[in-house]
Design a protein around this motif. Sequence first.
Motif, short mmCIF file in Angstrom:
data_model
loop_
_atom_site.label_atom_id
_atom_site.label_comp_id
_atom_site.label_asym_id
_atom_site.label_seq_id
_atom_site.Cartn_x
_atom_site.Cartn_y
_atom_site.Cartn_z
N ARG A 192 43.41 54.64 68.85
CA ARG A 192 43.20 56.09 68.71
C ARG A 192 42.90 56.47 67.27
O ARG A 192 42.03 57.28 67.01
CB ARG A 192 44.44 56.85 69.19
CG ARG A 192 44.61 56.83 70.66
CD ARG A 192 43.88 57.99 71.24
NE ARG A 192 44.06 58.00 72.69
CZ ARG A 192 43.41 58.82 73.46
NH1 ARG A 192 42.59 59.69 72.96
NH2 ARG A 192 43.59 58.77 74.75
N LEU B 108 54.03 56.74 74.51
CA LEU B 108 53.81 55.30 74.35
C LEU B 108 55.13 54.54 74.34
O LEU B 108 55.22 53.44 74.87
CB LEU B 108 53.03 55.03 73.06
CG LEU B 108 51.58 55.51 73.05
CD1 LEU B 108 50.95 55.29 71.67
CD2 LEU B 108 50.76 54.82 74.13
N TYR C 20 52.50 62.16 71.93
CA TYR C 20 51.74 60.95 72.24
C TYR C 20 52.57 59.71 71.92
O TYR C 20 52.67 58.78 72.72
CB TYR C 20 50.42 60.94 71.47
CG TYR C 20 49.61 59.69 71.68
CD1 TYR C 20 49.03 59.41 72.91
CD2 TYR C 20 49.42 58.79 70.64
CE1 TYR C 20 48.29 58.25 73.11
CE2 TYR C 20 48.68 57.63 70.83
CZ TYR C 20 48.12 57.37 72.06
OH TYR C 20 47.39 56.22 72.26
N HIS D 212 56.25 54.18 77.85
CA HIS D 212 55.47 53.12 78.50
C HIS D 212 55.95 51.73 78.04
O HIS D 212 56.07 50.81 78.86
CB HIS D 212 53.98 53.31 78.18
CG HIS D 212 53.09 52.28 78.74
ND1 HIS D 212 52.94 52.08 80.10
CD2 HIS D 212 52.31 51.35 78.15
CE1 HIS D 212 52.11 51.09 80.32
NE2 HIS D 212 51.71 50.62 79.15
N ALA D 213 56.25 51.59 76.76
CA ALA D 213 56.70 50.30 76.25
C ALA D 213 58.06 49.91 76.83
O ALA D 213 58.34 48.72 77.04
CB ALA D 213 56.78 50.34 74.72
N PRO E 247 47.57 50.89 71.17
CA PRO E 247 46.96 52.18 71.48
C PRO E 247 46.90 53.12 70.28
O PRO E 247 45.92 53.86 70.11
CB PRO E 247 47.85 52.76 72.59
CG PRO E 247 48.61 51.63 73.14
CD PRO E 247 48.71 50.61 72.05
N VAL E 248 47.94 53.11 69.44
CA VAL E 248 47.92 53.96 68.24
C VAL E 248 46.74 53.57 67.36
O VAL E 248 45.97 54.43 66.91
CB VAL E 248 49.25 53.87 67.46
CG1 VAL E 248 49.10 54.44 66.06
CG2 VAL E 248 50.36 54.58 68.21
N ARG F 254 51.80 47.85 73.99
CA ARG F 254 51.93 49.14 74.65
C ARG F 254 52.08 50.31 73.69
O ARG F 254 51.94 51.46 74.10
CB ARG F 254 53.13 49.13 75.60
CG ARG F 254 52.92 48.18 76.77
CD ARG F 254 54.10 48.22 77.69
NE ARG F 254 53.92 47.29 78.82
CZ ARG F 254 54.83 47.11 79.75
NH1 ARG F 254 55.97 47.77 79.71
NH2 ARG F 254 54.60 46.26 80.73
N LEU F 255 52.38 50.04 72.42
CA LEU F 255 52.59 51.12 71.47
C LEU F 255 51.66 51.00 70.27
O LEU F 255 50.90 51.92 69.98
CB LEU F 255 54.06 51.12 71.02
CG LEU F 255 54.56 52.35 70.29
CD1 LEU F 255 56.06 52.46 70.44
CD2 LEU F 255 54.19 52.35 68.84
#
Length: 181
Positions: free
Chosen positions: A157, A173, A169, A176-177, A153-154, A149-150
């Motif tokens: 991106r 994240l 951002y 979300h995590a 995505p980093v 979750r972290l």
Amino acid sequence: MARPGGRSARVQEAVHAAVRDLLGEVGRDALTVPLVAARAGVTPSTVYRRWGDLRELLSDVAVERLRPDADPADLGGLRADLEAWAEQFLDEMASPAGRAYIRDVLLGDPDGENAGRCSAYAAQQIGVVLERAARRGEPAPGVETVIDRLVAPVMYRVLFRPGRLDAAYAHGLVAHALAGR
């Protein structure tokens, strides 16, 4: 099999130092195995035997550069600790040097071993944060949840959609995590 100390460690450090120095002096395009070997005081065959080619050597050096120097900051709470770590991770990976290291790790890593080492560094750092939270009695997700979750995505991106790489951002994240812990 390479010994963890002794001559093998000295050769690795000399070659890694030569690569780092030469990248700054002559740049990536002019870097060659014979140039690295001469600077490190070893023969080119030593470099080829140990690393195979320049890409694999650059990958190995990049992995070492991406290894964290210290444990993540302890700010007293899971969210704060994870946000600070996420901001630092994002800043490092999104920087020009970080992007170059990521590229080097992946280009010279045919079996995925170096990429796996980088992933293990991130997992270890996250594990430290989560273990602190557990000692404080805070509910926390698992390491793999934070990776998914972290970190994932980093990295996506940074590699493919480099816009929107800021603290907001990273904090989103983290939220979300931590959701549904």
